[in-house]
Design a protein around this motif. Structure first.
Motif, mmCIF file in Angstrom:
data_model
loop_
_atom_site.group_PDB
_atom_site.id
_atom_site.type_symbol
_atom_site.label_atom_id
_atom_site.label_comp_id
_atom_site.label_asym_id
_atom_site.label_seq_id
_atom_site.Cartn_x
_atom_site.Cartn_y
_atom_site.Cartn_z
ATOM 1 N N ASP A 90 4.961 14.190 -11.507
ATOM 2 C CA ASP A 90 5.591 14.456 -12.797
ATOM 3 C C ASP A 90 4.716 15.329 -13.689
ATOM 4 O O ASP A 90 5.227 16.098 -14.506
ATOM 5 N N GLY A 91 3.393 15.217 -13.524
ATOM 6 C CA GLY A 91 2.495 16.006 -14.383
ATOM 7 C C GLY A 91 1.863 17.181 -13.684
ATOM 8 O O GLY A 91 1.022 17.872 -14.267
ATOM 9 N N ALA A 92 2.196 17.373 -12.388
ATOM 10 C CA ALA A 92 1.568 18.471 -11.650
ATOM 11 C C ALA A 92 2.147 19.812 -12.102
ATOM 12 O O ALA A 92 3.367 19.942 -12.276
ATOM 13 N N GLY A 93 1.234 20.795 -12.248
ATOM 14 C CA GLY A 93 1.696 22.093 -12.733
ATOM 15 C C GLY A 93 1.918 23.105 -11.632
ATOM 16 O O GLY A 93 2.923 23.812 -11.618
ATOM 17 N N ASP A 94 0.983 23.252 -10.702
ATOM 18 C CA ASP A 94 1.107 24.299 -9.694
ATOM 19 C C ASP A 94 1.915 23.809 -8.500
ATOM 20 O O ASP A 94 1.998 22.627 -8.209
ATOM 21 N N ALA A 95 2.498 24.745 -7.780
ATOM 22 C CA ALA A 95 3.381 24.451 -6.662
ATOM 23 C C ALA A 95 2.635 23.815 -5.502
ATOM 24 O O ALA A 95 3.162 22.933 -4.813
ATOM 25 N N ALA A 96 1.382 24.255 -5.239
ATOM 26 C CA ALA A 96 0.630 23.722 -4.102
ATOM 27 C C ALA A 96 0.373 22.225 -4.268
ATOM 28 O O ALA A 96 0.496 21.443 -3.317
ATOM 29 N N THR A 97 0.017 21.849 -5.494
ATOM 30 C CA THR A 97 -0.233 20.417 -5.744
ATOM 31 C C THR A 97 1.045 19.623 -5.592
ATOM 32 O O THR A 97 1.054 18.521 -5.018
ATOM 33 N N ARG A 98 2.137 20.166 -6.079
ATOM 34 C CA ARG A 98 3.415 19.449 -5.977
ATOM 35 C C ARG A 98 3.820 19.284 -4.515
ATOM 36 O O ARG A 98 4.293 18.211 -4.103
ATOM 37 N N GLU A 99 3.635 20.336 -3.712
ATOM 38 C CA GLU A 99 3.989 20.246 -2.299
ATOM 39 C C GLU A 99 3.125 19.212 -1.586
ATOM 40 O O GLU A 99 3.606 18.468 -0.719
ATOM 41 N N ALA A 100 1.815 19.158 -1.932
ATOM 42 C CA ALA A 100 0.912 18.185 -1.299
ATOM 43 C C ALA A 100 1.312 16.755 -1.660
ATOM 44 O O ALA A 100 1.308 15.850 -0.809
ATOM 45 N N LEU A 101 1.690 16.543 -2.941
ATOM 46 C CA LEU A 101 2.099 15.198 -3.364
ATOM 47 C C LEU A 101 3.414 14.774 -2.702
ATOM 48 O O LEU A 101 3.593 13.633 -2.300
ATOM 49 N N ILE A 102 4.341 15.756 -2.582
ATOM 50 C CA ILE A 102 5.619 15.452 -1.927
ATOM 51 C C ILE A 102 5.402 15.106 -0.460
ATOM 52 O O ILE A 102 5.992 14.160 0.072
ATOM 53 N N ALA A 103 4.527 15.868 0.211
ATOM 54 C CA ALA A 103 4.239 15.592 1.624
ATOM 55 C C ALA A 103 3.588 14.217 1.784
ATOM 56 O O ALA A 103 3.902 13.461 2.724
ATOM 57 N N GLN A 104 2.691 13.877 0.867
ATOM 58 C CA GLN A 104 2.026 12.571 0.939
ATOM 59 C C GLN A 104 3.018 11.442 0.695
ATOM 60 O O GLN A 104 2.986 10.395 1.370
ATOM 61 N N ALA A 105 3.951 11.630 -0.249
ATOM 62 C CA ALA A 105 4.962 10.606 -0.512
ATOM 63 C C ALA A 105 5.906 10.459 0.676
ATOM 64 O O ALA A 105 6.304 9.337 1.048
ATOM 65 N N ASN A 106 6.271 11.601 1.286
ATOM 66 C CA ASN A 106 7.130 11.539 2.476
ATOM 67 C C ASN A 106 6.437 10.794 3.621
ATOM 68 O O ASN A 106 7.070 10.034 4.361
ATOM 69 N N GLU A 107 5.138 11.006 3.770
ATOM 70 C CA GLU A 107 4.387 10.308 4.821
ATOM 71 C C GLU A 107 4.385 8.798 4.587
ATOM 72 O O GLU A 107 4.575 8.010 5.516
ATOM 73 N N SER A 108 4.177 8.393 3.331
ATOM 74 C CA SER A 108 4.203 6.962 3.017
ATOM 75 C C SER A 108 5.594 6.378 3.237
ATOM 76 O O SER A 108 5.760 5.261 3.759
ATOM 77 N N ALA A 109 6.631 7.151 2.852
ATOM 78 C CA ALA A 109 8.000 6.680 3.061
ATOM 79 C C ALA A 109 8.312 6.562 4.548
ATOM 80 O O ALA A 109 8.994 5.624 4.991
ATOM 81 N N ALA A 110 7.807 7.515 5.345
ATOM 82 C CA ALA A 110 8.036 7.459 6.797
ATOM 83 C C ALA A 110 7.362 6.226 7.397
ATOM 84 O O ALA A 110 7.897 5.592 8.317
ATOM 85 N N THR A 164 0.811 -1.216 0.000
ATOM 86 C CA THR A 164 0.000 0.000 0.000
ATOM 87 C C THR A 164 0.846 1.268 0.000
ATOM 88 O O THR A 164 0.662 2.149 -0.872
ATOM 89 N N PRO A 165 1.794 1.421 0.958
ATOM 90 C CA PRO A 165 2.600 2.667 0.898
ATOM 91 C C PRO A 165 3.461 2.761 -0.351
ATOM 92 O O PRO A 165 3.669 3.862 -0.880
ATOM 93 N N LEU A 166 3.965 1.644 -0.860
ATOM 94 C CA LEU A 166 4.754 1.693 -2.087
ATOM 95 C C LEU A 166 3.891 2.137 -3.266
ATOM 96 O O LEU A 166 4.325 2.925 -4.131
ATOM 97 N N ALA A 167 2.668 1.607 -3.312
ATOM 98 C CA ALA A 167 1.757 2.009 -4.394
ATOM 99 C C ALA A 167 1.426 3.499 -4.300
ATOM 100 O O ALA A 167 1.346 4.206 -5.324
ATOM 101 N N ARG A 168 1.265 3.975 -3.071
ATOM 102 C CA ARG A 168 0.959 5.399 -2.890
ATOM 103 C C ARG A 168 2.148 6.260 -3.323
ATOM 104 O O ARG A 168 1.975 7.289 -3.972
ATOM 105 N N ILE A 169 3.349 5.850 -2.936
ATOM 106 C CA ILE A 169 4.542 6.621 -3.327
ATOM 107 C C ILE A 169 4.667 6.654 -4.847
ATOM 108 O O ILE A 169 4.946 7.714 -5.453
ATOM 109 N N ARG A 170 4.443 5.514 -5.490
ATOM 110 C CA ARG A 170 4.556 5.475 -6.952
ATOM 111 C C ARG A 170 3.500 6.367 -7.613
ATOM 112 O O ARG A 170 3.795 7.108 -8.562
#
Length: 446
Positions: A254-274, A241-247
């Motif tokens: 890779d396709g996100a345009g605005d900074a807010a979306t990119r920050e939210a995706l990065i935070a979500q990936a960091n949470e799954s990695a943690a 599950t966390p690996l699928a979420r990170i992927r």
């Protein structure tokens, strides 16, 4: 191996028989001859003294008196002069000339017209003037026993060898069958059939005890392998599950345009990695403790203060969940162990109770002396665990079906179990209807 066993059995049988024969020989031959030897030697010394002091005539009188004196063994003698003439004798023939003063002399005597065989244990004393004195006692009965025991030992040894070989072969065949049964079971298990078990004969012998031990070991191995299989499946499920979420987050990033979306995706990936990191850390810590690779900082630990601190730590979390957390800690209890690991174990028990207790319920933490042990009890008002699931409660990633939706990794009680075993403690769980009671018993510090 069975051939060597048969030989060993035969050798033991023969040696035992030979030992019995040797004992009989000593009792019925060696000991009586030693007694006769002592008697004859004492008589020779006394008669020699008579000859040396009083002469040949006195010696002849003493020899005749000796012959007429009642005794259990018949007395024989011969007094031979320096020229070979017989001075006095009750032996029918002259004895042989021998180098040794002791010899056994066989001859016949006649009584009432009947011949009687005699064997005399004889001692010869030669005086300086050439006179020979022979003193003897009858040992015909000893000779007969000697011949009888000798024949018995000879024939008995042959029979003992035959019976020993036969018994050894039969025993080795019986042992071989039992060993073959154990070997066959081991081969089945090595081939992957973990259901194989050694057959019990019900005789209660050493092989049955060995079979029971091996079967218990195989039961344990099968249980551990099944547990490993379940843990492997759980690990795969927990990591998927966390690996699928990170992927997925990386693909969206890779396709996100605005900074807010990119920050939210990065935070979500960091949470799954943690979460992944936390899972791996917990698994590694449990594995190190169980394998004995975790260096215990063993010391005298104030368990009363430790349990009180753990209860105080979780009081705000319990209050936030609408729970009441009560503690009853007996002061002054000390145990020997690793303070950090013990604190983690107690904290995990309290955390587990708080997590599964519904709002409005209560969690009770208690510490008291119980004989030579300290007893930690953590009880909650939650749903408890099904009777079938209770034995698996300390397995890695295990969650009862009714609790599968609760937060957590399913590793907390597995860590408590590992800490308990490395501290030689007892961990037990029981349903309280409602709720679950966890009990941890540790040896008190001396």
């Amino acid at each position: 191996m069975t051939f060597r066993l048969a030989l060993a059995y035969s050798a033991l049988f023969v040696v035992s028989y030979a030992a019995m024969g040797g004992l009989a020989w000593w009792i019925f031959v060696t000991s009586p001859l030693a007694e006769v030897r002592g008697t004859v030697l004492a008589e020779v010394q006394a008669l020699s003294s008579v000859y040396e002091r009083k002469g040949a005539s006195a010696l002849v009188a003493a020899l005749n008196a000796r012959t007429e004196k009642p005794a259990r063994r018949r007395a024989f003698h011969a007094l031979i002069g320096p020229g070979g003439e017989w001075i006095a004798a009750n032996m029918p023939a002259p004895p042989p000339l021998v180098a040794s003063p002791w010899f056994r002399f066989e001859f016949e005597t006649f009584e009432h017209g009947l011949a009687r065989e005699n064997e005399a244990y004889t001692y010869e004393r030669r005086f300086p003037d050439g006179t020979r004195l022979l003193v003897a006692r009858d040992t015909e009965d000893v000779d007969e026993r000697e011949e009888l025991i000798g024949q018995a030992i000879g024939w008995g040894t042959a029979v003992a060898v035959l019976l020993g070989v036969l018994g050894g072969v039969l025993m080795s065949r019986a042992v071989g069958r039992r060993i073959d049964a154990i070997t066959g079971t081991a081969e089945r298990v090595m081939a992957g059939d973990l259901s194989g078990r050694v057959e019990l004969r019900g005789t209660g012998d050493d092989f049955d005890h060995l079979a029971e031990t091996l079967n218990a070991m195989l039961d344990r191995i099968e249980s551990l392998i099944q547990s490993v299989a379940r843990v492997s499946d759980s690990i795969a499920h927990e990591l998927r599950t966390p690996l699928a979420r990170i992927r997925a987050d990386l693909e969206e990033l890779d396709g996100a345009g605005d900074a807010a979306t990119r920050e939210a995706l990065i935070a979500q990936a960091n949470e799954s990695a943690a979460r992944l990191q936390s899972t791996f850390d917990a698994l590694l810590r449990i594995a190190r403790i169980e394998a004995g690779r975790h260096a215990l900082a063993a010391d005298s630990v104030n368990l009363s203060a430790l349990v009180a601190d753990a209860a105080e730590l979780y009081a705000p979390a319990a209050e936030a969940e609408g729970l009441r957390l009560d503690s009853d800690v007996e002061p002054g209890i000390r145990v020997w162990g690793d303070r950090d690991l013990l604190f983690q174990a107690v904290a995990n028990l309290i955390d587990n109770a708080v997590k599964y207790t519904p709002p409005g319920g209560s969690v009770r933490v208690a510490l008291a002396r119980e004989g030579a042990r300290a007893r930690i009890g953590v009880t909650d008002d939650g749903p408890g665990v099904g009777a079938d699931d209770l034995p698996r409660i300390t397995e890695r990633f295990f969650r009862a079906p009714a609790q599968a939706a609760a937060a957590g990794q399913g590793l907390g009680l597995a860590l408590v179990d590992a800490v308990a075993r490395c501290h030689r403690a007892e961990l037990a769980f029981r349903n309280e209807s409602p709720g679950l009671a966890a009990t941890l018993r540790l040896p008190l510090a001396n």
